[in-house]
Design an enzyme around this catalytic site. Structure first.
Site, PDB file in Angstrom:
ATOM      1  N   ARG A  50       0.580   3.806  -3.213  1.00 24.09           N
ATOM      2  CA  ARG A  50      -0.049   5.105  -2.968  1.00 24.09           C
ATOM      3  C   ARG A  50       0.999   6.208  -2.819  1.00 24.09           C
ATOM      4  O   ARG A  50       0.895   7.260  -3.447  1.00 24.09           O
ATOM      5  CB  ARG A  50      -0.911   5.051  -1.696  1.00 24.09           C
ATOM      6  CG  ARG A  50      -2.025   4.037  -1.818  1.00 24.09           C
ATOM      7  CD  ARG A  50      -3.007   4.140  -0.664  1.00 24.09           C
ATOM      8  NE  ARG A  50      -3.723   2.881  -0.497  1.00 24.09           N
ATOM      9  CZ  ARG A  50      -4.960   2.776  -0.037  1.00 24.09           C
ATOM     10  NH1 ARG A  50      -5.629   3.842   0.318  1.00 24.09           N
ATOM     11  NH2 ARG A  50      -5.533   1.595   0.075  1.00 24.09           N
ATOM     12  N   GLU A  90     -12.617   0.318 -10.044  1.00 18.03           N
ATOM     13  CA  GLU A  90     -12.266  -0.654 -11.092  1.00 18.03           C
ATOM     14  C   GLU A  90     -13.166  -0.611 -12.330  1.00 18.03           C
ATOM     15  O   GLU A  90     -12.686  -0.764 -13.452  1.00 18.03           O
ATOM     16  CB  GLU A  90     -12.205  -2.077 -10.521  1.00 18.03           C
ATOM     17  CG  GLU A  90     -10.925  -2.338  -9.729  1.00 18.03           C
ATOM     18  CD  GLU A  90     -10.852  -1.637  -8.382  1.00 18.03           C
ATOM     19  OE1 GLU A  90     -11.922  -1.235  -7.862  1.00 18.03           O
ATOM     20  OE2 GLU A  90      -9.735  -1.471  -7.841  1.00 18.03           O
ATOM     21  N   GLU A 127       0.838  -1.216   0.000  1.00 19.65           N
ATOM     22  CA  GLU A 127       0.000   0.000   0.000  1.00 19.65           C
ATOM     23  C   GLU A 127       0.869   1.261   0.000  1.00 19.65           C
ATOM     24  O   GLU A 127       0.552   2.251  -0.664  1.00 19.65           O
ATOM     25  CB  GLU A 127      -0.920   0.026   1.230  1.00 19.65           C
ATOM     26  CG  GLU A 127      -1.935  -1.109   1.298  1.00 19.65           C
ATOM     27  CD  GLU A 127      -3.105  -0.954   0.342  1.00 19.65           C
ATOM     28  OE1 GLU A 127      -3.159   0.024  -0.418  1.00 19.65           O
ATOM     29  OE2 GLU A 127      -3.970  -1.855   0.353  1.00 19.65           O
TER      30      GLU A 127
END
Ligand code: NAG
Ligand code: NAG
Length: 548
Positions: free
Chosen positions: A149, A443, A145
């Site tokens: 990010r 998505e 993560e």
């Protein structure tokens, strides 16, 4: 040399933005043809097609939504990692302070949208407050993560601005994370303490397959920028380990053992913990300008595996979906049970298959939309599955809110047999299970963006607009910001107190790009990391060691 490259890319960016702001004339859009005539992949007649220039009205509505989401965060929680828009507060991943999770994730979207004031405040925050000297007790900073990010956000901000401040932070962060790769196999540990620069292993030495294999675009980009091959080889080694663990199906279970580099007894799925492994196979090949055939081979093998084992259609409406496999008994490496469950996350695959068909599956130049004879046999297969999977994903938006749930079961249910799918543990009108939520995920709109760019078919813009309007209607809060909806099948909705950072970095960026001019981030010049941070395509100056 590097500086010149960055400045050149920065200049290109400025030209692109200026072009898209001031020259919105539709006249020089590329010729579209509609020769894709096979019934199965019919994309509509010429009336449904539009030029790939900006839809100014819709684009600006998305920009206004970003400003609404960002300004609430800035008002209530500036600098905190995560934002809770109902209680108007922020929280950090560690007790010693934040690592810019939200701010860094949002910066490139501001740049693309031309939001100068927001950008100026966000970049000042990075300049004056961003620090990775944070003691993450227990397992605060997830390796994957943090990479997608924060490292990804810093790198794309660097490419879009040429401001060296982002490179310094990116190097600092990556150096603090490198010890996570010091395992017997070379697969990374799940977490890292950024202050002490110590990797933290999962108790069972497990790492999600997607987490281990979704660091490569970022570390390779940093290696190319700094000419330091350490970043490259740490990330590349992981891919060699995964290839060596190969199963006969060509598919990858969602868990690996970081000690010996083998797959663990676990499910196979394109959803959580599996998804971006498949995404990054294609994108690693594209990132280095198609110079590394090993990724093309792995990508082609896995797409064959997906078609052999996972692609399904529902009995009534013939909706296409991607099933999961559950390992069975002692022969679990070869014996599996089919499970007709699909995470919303799987919807990334629709656009990825279409992008793969026009690149990995092309015979040469590909038209917009592609003509059948421009694609190889596997390219045709992947294109068709991508188009149909996208329709299947759109069918999961046929809910009371128009938002799709986190997880669906593709089987008819007694409640709504006409829908051909249901949400486990939920009924329309409530009560609702975890699966029924919509957490501002990107998505479907990510795939719609790719489908739009690759076909010019207005149908995809209209789908995106419909989803955007559902978000505006049901996720937008009166008091500022946007929040997760707990049950997509119940109106009026109830919210969860969370505005995910990927709403700013991914969902709104892909919506914006869908309505912007195609000169903003052309698909042949960039790859998007799995958090939607654009990174430029390059020819590697480092000699790859992982080859066919
Ligand atoms: C989180 O950390 C940032 C940066 O150190 C700080 O500005 C902010 O106030 C912290 N937020 C909370 C809720 O403690
Ligand atoms: C490359 O980066 C690693 C990790 O920070 C560092 O140890 C090494 O000295 C760097 N190599 C060069 C040539 O700068």
């Amino acid at each position: 040399m590097r500086r010149r490259t960055i400045q050149y890319i920065g200049l290109l960016f400025i030209v692109a933005v200026v072009t898209h702001l001031y020259f919105l004339s539709p006249s020089d859009s590329p010729r579209l043809d509609s020769e894709w005539n096979d019934d199965n992949y019919e994309l509509g007649g010429s009336e449904s097609q539009a030029s790939l220039t900006a839809d100014v009205h819709r684009r600006d509505a998305v920009v206004a939504a970003f400003q609404y989401a960002w300004s609430a965060y800035e008002r209530d929680a500036m600098g905190s990692d995560e934002y809770h828009p109902i209680s108007h507060r922020g929280t950090n991943l560690s007790t010693s302070g934040g690592i810019g999770y939200t701010v860094v994730d949002a910066i490139d979207t501001m740049l693309l949208m031309g939001l100068h004031q927001e950008y100026s405040r966000a970049s000042n925050w990075v300049r004056n407050h961003l620090s990775f000297d944070r003691d993450g007790q227990s397992r605060c900073f997830n390796t994957f993560e943090t990479t997608i990010r924060v490292l990804g956000g810093l790198l794309s901000a660097l490419h879009l601005t040429s401001d060296d401040m982002y490179l310094r932070h990116a190097v600092d962060l990556a150096d603090r994370m490198l010890p996570a790769f010091d395992t017997p196999s070379g697969l990374p540990m799940t977490s890292v303490n950024l202050k002490t620069s110590v990797g933290i292993q999962d108790p069972g030495n497990h790492i999600s397959t997607a987490e281990a294999t979704t660091l490569q675009l970022e570390f390779r980009d940093l290696a190319q920028l700094t000419k330091n091959d350490t970043y490259w080889y740490k990330a590349e080694k992981v891919m060699a380990v995964v290839k060596a663990a190969h199963l006969p199906s060509n598919l990858a279970p969602i868990s690996m053992n970081a000690n010996d580099g083998s797959f663990s007894h676990s499910e196979i799925r394109l959803g959580s913990r599996g998804d971006s492994y498949y995404e990054y196979l294609l994108k690693q090949w594209l990132q280095t300008d198609r110079t590394e055939p090993v990724y093309l081979k792995m990508y082609e093998d896995t797409m064959l595996g997906i078609h052999n084992h996972l692609v399904q259609t529902t009995p009534t409406r013939k909706l296409t979906y991607i099933a999961e496999l559950f390992p069975k008994g002692a022969d679990w490496r070869t014996t599996w049970d089919l499970n007709h469950k699909q995470d919303h996350l799987v919807c990334f695959l629709a656009g990825s298959l279409m992008l793969g068909a026009t690149t990995a599956g092309s015979r040469g130049a590909v038209s917009v939309p592609p003509k059948m004879d421009e694609l190889t046999r596997s390219g045709q297969r992947d294109w068709k599955t991508g188009v149909e999977l996208l329709e299947g994903c759109m069918a999961t938006h046929e809910t009371a809110t128009g938002l799709s749930p986190e997880i669906v079961q593709f089987q008819p249910s007694a409640d709504q047999p006409e829908r051909d799918w249901y949400i486990k543990g939920s009924r329309p009108g409530g009560p609702a299970s975890y699966d029924a939520r919509y957490m501002l995920r990107p998505e479907t709109v990510e795939s719609l963006f790719l489908a739009w760019r690759l076909t010019g078919n207005k149908r995809y813009r209209d789908y995106s607009w419909g989803i955007f309007q559902a978000i505006e209607k049901h996720c937008r809060l009166e008091s500022g910001g946007y929040a997760t909806v707990l049950d997509v099948d119940t109106v009026p909705v109830r919210h969860d107190d969370k505005q995910e950072t990927f709403y700013l970095s991914e969902t709104l960026k892909y919506l914006f790009l869908t309505f912007a001019d195609e000169s903003v981030l052309p698909l042949d010049g960039y790859v998007f990391n799995t958090e939607a941070h654009p990174l430029p395509v390059f020819r590697p100056s480092i000699q790859p060691m992982f080859t066919l």
